[in-house]
Write a protein that holds these residues in place. Structure first.
Motif, mmCIF file in Angstrom:
data_model
loop_
_atom_site.group_PDB
_atom_site.id
_atom_site.type_symbol
_atom_site.label_atom_id
_atom_site.label_comp_id
_atom_site.label_asym_id
_atom_site.label_seq_id
_atom_site.Cartn_x
_atom_site.Cartn_y
_atom_site.Cartn_z
ATOM 1 N N ALA A 82 -13.318 5.213 -2.798
ATOM 2 C CA ALA A 82 -12.015 5.068 -3.450
ATOM 3 C C ALA A 82 -12.140 4.387 -4.803
ATOM 4 C CB ALA A 82 -11.072 4.280 -2.544
ATOM 5 N N TRP B 278 -2.823 -4.350 -4.266
ATOM 6 C CA TRP B 278 -2.171 -3.123 -3.835
ATOM 7 C C TRP B 278 -2.808 -2.539 -2.569
ATOM 8 C CZ3 TRP B 278 -3.165 2.193 -6.461
ATOM 9 C CH2 TRP B 278 -2.336 3.170 -5.890
ATOM 10 N N THR B 279 -4.128 -2.529 -2.466
ATOM 11 C CA THR B 279 -4.801 -1.751 -1.419
ATOM 12 C C THR B 279 -5.448 -2.585 -0.331
ATOM 13 O OG1 THR B 279 -6.836 -1.685 -2.746
ATOM 14 C CG2 THR B 279 -5.268 0.116 -3.040
ATOM 15 N N SER C 191 1.414 4.419 -7.155
ATOM 16 C CA SER C 191 0.580 3.765 -8.170
ATOM 17 C C SER C 191 1.361 3.460 -9.439
ATOM 18 C CB SER C 191 -0.619 4.655 -8.496
ATOM 19 O OG SER C 191 -0.187 5.929 -8.946
ATOM 20 N N PHE D 55 -4.629 -1.759 3.508
ATOM 21 C CA PHE D 55 -5.215 -0.644 4.251
ATOM 22 C C PHE D 55 -6.446 -1.113 5.015
ATOM 23 C CE2 PHE D 55 -8.120 3.015 4.533
ATOM 24 C CZ PHE D 55 -7.320 3.885 5.255
ATOM 25 N N THR E 17 -5.316 -3.814 -8.267
ATOM 26 C CA THR E 17 -5.779 -2.905 -7.217
ATOM 27 C C THR E 17 -6.023 -3.644 -5.913
ATOM 28 O OG1 THR E 17 -6.812 -1.513 -8.913
ATOM 29 C CG2 THR E 17 -7.530 -1.190 -6.636
ATOM 30 N N PHE F 20 0.815 -1.213 0.000
ATOM 31 C CA PHE F 20 0.000 0.000 0.000
ATOM 32 C C PHE F 20 0.850 1.264 0.000
ATOM 33 C CE2 PHE F 20 -2.597 3.261 2.136
ATOM 34 C CZ PHE F 20 -3.692 3.271 1.285
ATOM 35 N N GLN G 153 -14.112 2.292 0.863
ATOM 36 C CA GLN G 153 -13.726 1.517 -0.308
ATOM 37 C C GLN G 153 -14.590 1.856 -1.516
ATOM 38 O OE1 GLN G 153 -10.901 -0.501 -0.344
ATOM 39 N NE2 GLN G 153 -11.381 -0.049 -2.472
#
Length: 320
Positions: free
Chosen positions: A251, A194-195, A143, A198, A191, A139, A248
Motif C-alpha cells: 500500500a 488515516w490508515t 482520501s 485497518f 497517512t 479509514f 502495508q
C-alpha cells in the motif's frame, strides 16, 4: 455339535479402493457442489479478470510500444526503449526514492502503533466497541477529505500544527508542506492517522483468537505483562504480522492520492512519487508506452519485495 462357521475376509485391492474413491468423488452430489462453488466465484472472477488481470496484461503490452493517448492503436514497436528511457531519467529515480522514503516513514509506525493499540484494547473488559470505532472511523473517509483536513492542519497561521509548535517553543516556519525537508513527513503523518485503523482491526481480530486461558496460566506462573506479550502474543500472531507488514508495504509503495492532493509532488519534485510520474507521463505528455514501462518497473519492485518477504517468513523445514 455344529462347527462354528469360519469368517474369511476377502482382501481389498488398492486399485479397487482408488477406483471407488474416484467414483465417489465424481458423484452427482460432488459435481453439484463443485458447480455451485464455481457459480459463487464467478462474479468475483469476472471482476478480477476484467479490472485487474486484463489491464495488467494491457499495461505490459503497451510498455513495448510508442503508444500515444491522442492516436488510436498501439503505435510503433519500441522494444525495451521505454524501459531504457525510464531507467535513465533522473526524475524517475527521484520519484522512486520519494516512494521508498514514504514507505520507510509509514510502514514501521503503522505496524507498531496498530499492534500496541490492539494489545491495549484487547486487555480492556469494557468499552472495546468505542476504541474499535474510534480507530477505524478515519479509514472509511475518502482520501480527498483526509487531504483537505491535514492540509488545513498544516497551514501556517490558521492550522493546528503551527499552534502546537508555538506552544512547545518551536518557531513556526513556512509550513510543514512548504519545505522539501518536511513535506513528505507531513504526508506520512496524515497517512498514519488515516490508515492505522485497518491494521488495528487485523491485529485485534488475531488477538481475540488467542485463548485467554494461556494468559491466565502465564499470570499464575508469575509471567509479567511483557513476558506474556513476548512468549504468547508475538509467536501466535506471526501470520498476522506477516500479513499486515506485506499489505502495508504494498500500500505504501502505491501511494498517490495524498501526494497529489496535498503537495502536487512539490515543493519542486521533492514529493513526486512513481505513480504521480506515471500519471504525468501518460495523461499530460500523452505517452502511454513510457508510462506503462514505469508502472511495470514499480510492479517488479513490489513483486520482488513480496517474494523476499515470503522467503524470509517461510519455516525452515530442515529444522522441523
Amino acid at each position: 455339535m455344529t462347527a462354528a462357521p469360519v469368517l474369511t475376509q476377502t482382501p481389498v485391492s488398492p486399485v479397487s479402493t482408488i477406483g471407488s474413491t474416484r467414483r465417489a468423488r465424481r458423484s452427482p452430489l460432488h459435481q453439484h457442489d463443485a458447480r455451485a462453488g464455481w457459480l459463487f466465484l464467478a462474479p468475483f472472477g469476472i471482476f478480477y479478470l476484467a479490472f485487474l488481470i486484463g489491464p495488467t496484461i494491457d499495461m505490459l503490452v503497451t510498455s513495448f510500444f510508442n503508444t500515444s493517448l491522442v492516436k488510436p492503436g498501439l503505435g510503433s514497436f519500441a522494444g525495451f526503449a521505454n524501459y531504457a528511457e525510464m531507467l535513465s531519467r533522473p526524475d524517475f529515480w527521484s520519484a522512486m526514492l520519494a516512494t521508498l522514503q514514504f514507505t520507510l516513514y509509514t510502514v514501521p509506525p503503522l505496524v507498531v502503533v496498530a499492534f500496541v493499540f490492539a494489545v491495549l484494547t484487547n486487555r480492556m473488559r469494557r468499552g472495546q466497541w468505542f476504541f474499535r470505532l474510534a480507530f477505524f472511523l478515519p479509514f472509511v473517509l475518502p482520501s480527498a477529505t483526509i487531504s483537505l483536513i491535514w492540509t488545513f492542519i498544516f497551514t501556517p497561521g490558521t492550522g493546528l500544527w503551527p499552534l502546537v509548535e508555538s506552544w512547545v517553543g518551536i518557531t513556526p516556519g513556512a509550513g510543514m508542506l512548504a519545505s522539501p525537508n518536511t513535506a513528505m513527513i507531513g504526508i506520512a503523518i496524515a497517512t498514519i492517522w488515516w490508515t492505522v485503523g485497518f491494521n488495528f482491526v487485523l491485529y485485534l481480530a488475531g488477538l481475540q483468537e488467542i485463548p485467554r486461558e494461556l494468559y491466565e496460566a502465564a499470570a499464575v506462573d508469575g509471567a509479567t505483562a511483557w513476558e506474556q506479550i513476548r512468549f504468547i502474543t508475538l509467536p501466535l500472531l506471526s501470520r498476522t504480522h506477516t500479513l499486515v507488514l506485506l499489505l502495508q508495504i504494498i500500500a505504501s509503495l502505491k501511494i498517490f492520492d495524498q501526494v497529489y492532493l496535498m503537495t502536487g509532488g512539490g515543493p519542486g519534485i521533492s514529493t513526486q512519487v512513481v505513480l504521480q510520474l506515471v500519471t504525468g507521463t501518460g495523461f499530460t505528455d500523452n505517452r502511454l508506452g513510457a508510462a506503462s514501462a514505469a508502472s511495470v518497473l514499480l510492479f517488479i519492485l513490489i513483486l520482488v519485495i513480496a517474494v523476499i518477504r515470503q522467503i524470509a517468513t517461510r519455516p525452515n523445514r530442515s529444522e522441523a
